[in-house]
Design a protein around this motif. Structure first.
Motif, PDB file in Angstrom:
ATOM      1  N   ILE A 265       0.812  -1.206   0.000  1.00 28.32           N
ATOM      2  CA  ILE A 265       0.000   0.000   0.000  1.00 28.32           C
ATOM      3  C   ILE A 265       0.849   1.261   0.000  1.00 28.32           C
ATOM      4  CG2 ILE A 265      -1.753   1.246   1.317  1.00 28.32           C
ATOM      5  CD1 ILE A 265      -2.724  -1.471   2.295  1.00 28.32           C
ATOM      6  N   PHE A 266       2.064   1.127   0.508  1.00 22.69           N
ATOM      7  CA  PHE A 266       2.913   2.307   0.618  1.00 22.69           C
ATOM      8  C   PHE A 266       3.037   3.065  -0.688  1.00 22.69           C
ATOM      9  CE2 PHE A 266       4.749   0.434   4.540  1.00 22.69           C
ATOM     10  CZ  PHE A 266       4.486   1.525   5.351  1.00 22.69           C
ATOM     11  N   ALA A 267       3.271   2.324  -1.720  1.00 19.18           N
ATOM     12  CA  ALA A 267       3.513   2.974  -2.988  1.00 19.18           C
ATOM     13  C   ALA A 267       2.271   3.700  -3.501  1.00 19.18           C
ATOM     14  CB  ALA A 267       3.965   1.938  -4.010  1.00 19.18           C
ATOM     15  N   ASP A 268       1.135   3.294  -3.017  1.00 21.31           N
ATOM     16  CA  ASP A 268      -0.131   3.734  -3.593  1.00 21.31           C
ATOM     17  C   ASP A 268      -0.778   4.905  -2.894  1.00 21.31           C
ATOM     18  OD1 ASP A 268      -0.275   2.026  -5.644  1.00 21.31           O
ATOM     19  OD2 ASP A 268      -2.320   1.409  -5.197  1.00 21.31           O
ATOM     20  N   VAL A 269      -0.477   5.036  -1.630  1.00 23.06           N
ATOM     21  CA  VAL A 269      -1.135   6.052  -0.830  1.00 23.06           C
ATOM     22  C   VAL A 269      -0.065   7.053  -0.452  1.00 23.06           C
ATOM     23  CG1 VAL A 269      -2.296   6.426   1.371  1.00 23.06           C
ATOM     24  CG2 VAL A 269      -2.780   4.386   0.039  1.00 23.06           C
ATOM     25  N   PRO A 270      -0.410   8.314  -0.384  1.00 25.35           N
ATOM     26  CA  PRO A 270       0.593   9.283   0.045  1.00 25.35           C
ATOM     27  C   PRO A 270       1.212   8.811   1.349  1.00 25.35           C
ATOM     28  CG  PRO A 270      -1.438  10.390  -0.575  1.00 25.35           C
ATOM     29  CD  PRO A 270      -1.701   8.923  -0.666  1.00 25.35           C
ATOM     30  N   SER A 271       2.515   8.739   1.378  1.00 27.17           N
ATOM     31  CA  SER A 271       3.126   8.276   2.607  1.00 27.17           C
ATOM     32  C   SER A 271       4.420   9.029   2.814  1.00 27.17           C
ATOM     33  CB  SER A 271       3.406   6.776   2.553  1.00 27.17           C
ATOM     34  OG  SER A 271       4.310   6.488   1.517  1.00 27.17           O
ATOM     35  N   LYS A 272       4.839   9.069   4.058  1.00 27.59           N
ATOM     36  CA  LYS A 272       6.038   9.834   4.362  1.00 27.59           C
ATOM     37  C   LYS A 272       6.790   9.138   5.476  1.00 27.59           C
ATOM     38  CE  LYS A 272       8.225  13.999   4.962  1.00 27.59           C
ATOM     39  NZ  LYS A 272       8.091  15.448   5.007  1.00 27.59           N
ATOM     40  N   GLY A 273       8.084   9.052   5.332  1.00 28.99           N
ATOM     41  CA  GLY A 273       8.892   8.447   6.366  1.00 28.99           C
ATOM     42  C   GLY A 273       9.468   9.516   7.290  1.00 28.99           C
ATOM     43  N   LEU A 274       9.434   9.241   8.573  1.00 24.52           N
ATOM     44  CA  LEU A 274       9.989  10.175   9.549  1.00 24.52           C
ATOM     45  C   LEU A 274      10.874   9.397  10.503  1.00 24.52           C
ATOM     46  CD1 LEU A 274       6.793  12.223  10.510  1.00 24.52           C
ATOM     47  CD2 LEU A 274       8.698  12.999   9.103  1.00 24.52           C
ATOM     48  N   PRO A 275      11.884  10.058  11.061  1.00 24.31           N
ATOM     49  CA  PRO A 275      12.728   9.354  12.036  1.00 24.31           C
ATOM     50  C   PRO A 275      11.902   8.947  13.258  1.00 24.31           C
ATOM     51  CG  PRO A 275      13.297  11.695  11.913  1.00 24.31           C
ATOM     52  CD  PRO A 275      12.349  11.430  10.804  1.00 24.31           C
ATOM     53  N   ARG A 276      12.219   7.776  13.749  1.00 22.67           N
ATOM     54  CA  ARG A 276      11.408   7.220  14.813  1.00 22.67           C
ATOM     55  C   ARG A 276      11.471   8.046  16.108  1.00 22.67           C
ATOM     56  NH1 ARG A 276       9.116   2.115  14.862  1.00 22.67           N
ATOM     57  NH2 ARG A 276       8.349   1.456  16.904  1.00 22.67           N
ATOM     58  N   ASP A 277      12.573   8.774  16.275  1.00 22.81           N
ATOM     59  CA  ASP A 277      12.682   9.500  17.541  1.00 22.81           C
ATOM     60  C   ASP A 277      11.704  10.677  17.637  1.00 22.81           C
ATOM     61  OD1 ASP A 277      13.851  11.367  15.940  1.00 22.81           O
ATOM     62  OD2 ASP A 277      15.909  10.830  16.501  1.00 22.81           O
ATOM     63  N   ARG A 278      11.020  10.975  16.541  1.00 16.82           N
ATOM     64  CA  ARG A 278       9.991  12.013  16.629  1.00 16.82           C
ATOM     65  C   ARG A 278       8.863  11.576  17.565  1.00 16.82           C
ATOM     66  NH1 ARG A 278       9.774  15.514  11.976  1.00 16.82           N
ATOM     67  NH2 ARG A 278       8.081  16.563  13.062  1.00 16.82           N
ATOM     68  N   LEU A 279       8.742  10.265  17.750  1.00 17.55           N
ATOM     69  CA  LEU A 279       7.667   9.752  18.612  1.00 17.55           C
ATOM     70  C   LEU A 279       8.094   9.677  20.069  1.00 17.55           C
ATOM     71  CD1 LEU A 279       6.348   6.769  16.459  1.00 17.55           C
ATOM     72  CD2 LEU A 279       5.302   9.008  16.729  1.00 17.55           C
TER      73      LEU A 279
END
Length: 437
Positions: A350-364
């Motif tokens: 699904i990643f390729a199909d839906v707008p998606s964005k990767g963020l560094p995990r430490d943001r959480l």
RNA sequence: GGGGGGUUUCCCGAGCGGUCAAAGGGGUCAGACUGUAAAUCUGAUGGCAAUGCCUUCGAAGGUUCAAAUCCUUCACCCCCCA
């Protein structure tokens, strides 16, 4: 296209096209059925390279070519490398900007493989042909063209064409000589294709009527032959607006511009009033099958059987079985209940199909990521103010659970799978946020 | 070449020295109602560390305490006359 296209001319193409609603007007209602059933004919449609992908607007003409081929005729797809340099004023309210040669080349390169998807280029005598009108138009000198072609077209007649007249009547925009000349180029294309391929028939959108008839006139004067053409209706919704428009513009055939999921969703969301027409326009379903599907739909519209069928047929046609599969999987997940307990593998396609964005995990980590920032990062909101508004109005969701305040912060507890969070704005706009280490 | 009209926030379109982030409509977004439909109703609609600050009314200058509004130049578009 896999079905055998070598079949004899058994089908009544015109009949087929008309029950499907694909015929606007023809240049010769009386004789076309006979002409098209007595022997194989060659038929063409043009596609100007205004973008690096075709969109739904092109699909009508392309579908018609396809049906002609299935009926045993030979289709020619003309890429408008030359005409695209000029810009067709038909149906346009304003003078257009010229595209650079590089842009044109790139656009043509993008369109060609798409055209190849819909037509069979290797099926014997009625194999489709793909040509670029730049190949012959570029050989003309200006003077030659004026003498050989321009001499035979009357400005008086050209001025009466809708496409030209509507532009002349406007007070806020005009029509350049360049665009005015577009018609001559397309008219000559028809003559050239007649010379080279014995092409006798042209199809196009209803805004192409003037260009088509110009070609027919020119062929009569230049070659003394009778050519034919027909237009298909414009693809509009019942309220008159153009169909195939999304918030981000047209509905493209290229997965880079419109993902299979978005493409699928467009048709799933289609108004009841449009479904029947679209099934007839675009799918290969037979008449009785369409009728029974529509009957089923009407008995229980809430199930949207017609929309589901349409979305499936079209997504498969444009994006193949794989595209359809991911679109359906994404739909199942998103439009189900609250999202939890997924794993990354399930979301992978699904990643390729839906707008998606990767963020560094430490943001959480720690306090967590403010929901406002998350909405902006994901692209669902275009500014923080916008995000604030959406949340305040109750339109923001994390994993399909409504967010109740703008103070909300996201932590690892909000992940739907090992690394992914599903954000949603409103009823059906989704985006994925992926948090990699 | 001469004369006239125009360029406003996503679009159309008001505004013609302060009360203008700029009327109204469309679109768009969100909510309610539903069926991931239509219609309808409600709210929102430049940005931000937000009772304030910043950027915006074709571009650059200027006048003024103060300009989208006045002046100058430039660019582009439209119309008419040559």
């Amino acid at each position: 296209m896999s079905n055998s296209v070598n079949s004899p001319l058994s089908t009544d193409v015109i009949g087929e096209l008309s029950w499907r609603g694909l015929i606007g007007q023809t240049t010769d209602d009386a004789n076309l059925p006979r002409l098209l059933s007595e022997k194989q004919r060659t038929v063409y449609a043009g596609f100007d390279p205004t973008a690096d992908s075709l969109h739904i607007g092109h699909l009508m003409a392309l579908t018609i070519l396809r049906r002609f081929q299935k009926a045993g005729h030979r289709p020619i797809a003309v890429v408008g490398g030359a005409t695209g340099m000029i810009g067709d004023p038909s149906g346009k309210s304003e003078e257009r900007n010229l595209l650079s040669l590089d842009a044109l080349r790139a656009n043509i390169a993008g369109m060609e493989p798409q055209l190849r998807r819909f037509l069979d280029f290797d099926c014997g005598p009625n194999s489709a042909v793909l040509v670029n009108n730049y190949d012959w138009m570029s050989k003309f000198s200006y003077l030659e063209f004026l003498r050989d072609v321009g001499k035979h077209l009357s400005v008086n007649v050209m001025l009466t064409k809708d496409s030209v007249r509507s532009r002349l009547e406007r007070t806020d925009s005009g029509l350049s000589y360049t665009e005015f000349s577009y018609m001559l180029l397309q008219a000559y294309d028809f003559v050239h294709l007649y010379d080279e391929f014995a092409c006798e028939f042209q199809v196009g959108g209803s805004d192409q009527w003037g260009n088509i008839t110009a070609g027919i006139d020119l062929a009569r004067r230049l070659r003394g032959v009778q050519l034919y053409g027909c237009t298909c209706p414009l693809l509009t919704k019942s309220d008159g607006t153009k169909m195939g428009k999304t918030e981000s513009g047209a509905l493209w055939l290229s997965p880079k511009r419109t993902s299979p999921y978005q493409f699928y969703q467009y048709w799933i969301n289609l108004d009841d009033a449009e479904v029947g027409r679209c099934l007839r326009f675009f799918t290969d379903m037979a008449q009785n099958e369409i009728e029974s599907t529509m009957a089923e739909h009407q008995s229980d519209p809430g199930r949207r059987v017609a929309q589901r069928r349409l979305a499936a047929e079209l997504t498969r046609l444009v994006h193949g079985d794989d595209g359809l599969r991911t679109a359906e999987r994404a739909t199942d997940i998103f439009f189900g209940a609250e999202i939890s307990e997924l794993d990354d593998a399930q979301l992978a396609g699904i990643f390729a199909d839906v707008p998606s964005k990767g963020l560094p995990r430490d943001r959480l980590a720690g306090e967590g990521l403010p929901i406002i920032d998350a909405l902006v990062e994901s692209g669902l909101s275009k500014s923080k103010g916008d995000a604030r508004r959406t949340i305040t109005q109750g339109g923001a969701y994390v994993n399909n659970r409504r967010v109740d305040g703008i103070e909300k912060r996201l932590t690892t507890a909000d992940l739907a799978s090992e690394s992914t969070m599903v954000l949603r704005s409103g009823k059906k706009n989704y985006a994925l946020l992926r948090f990699d280490a």
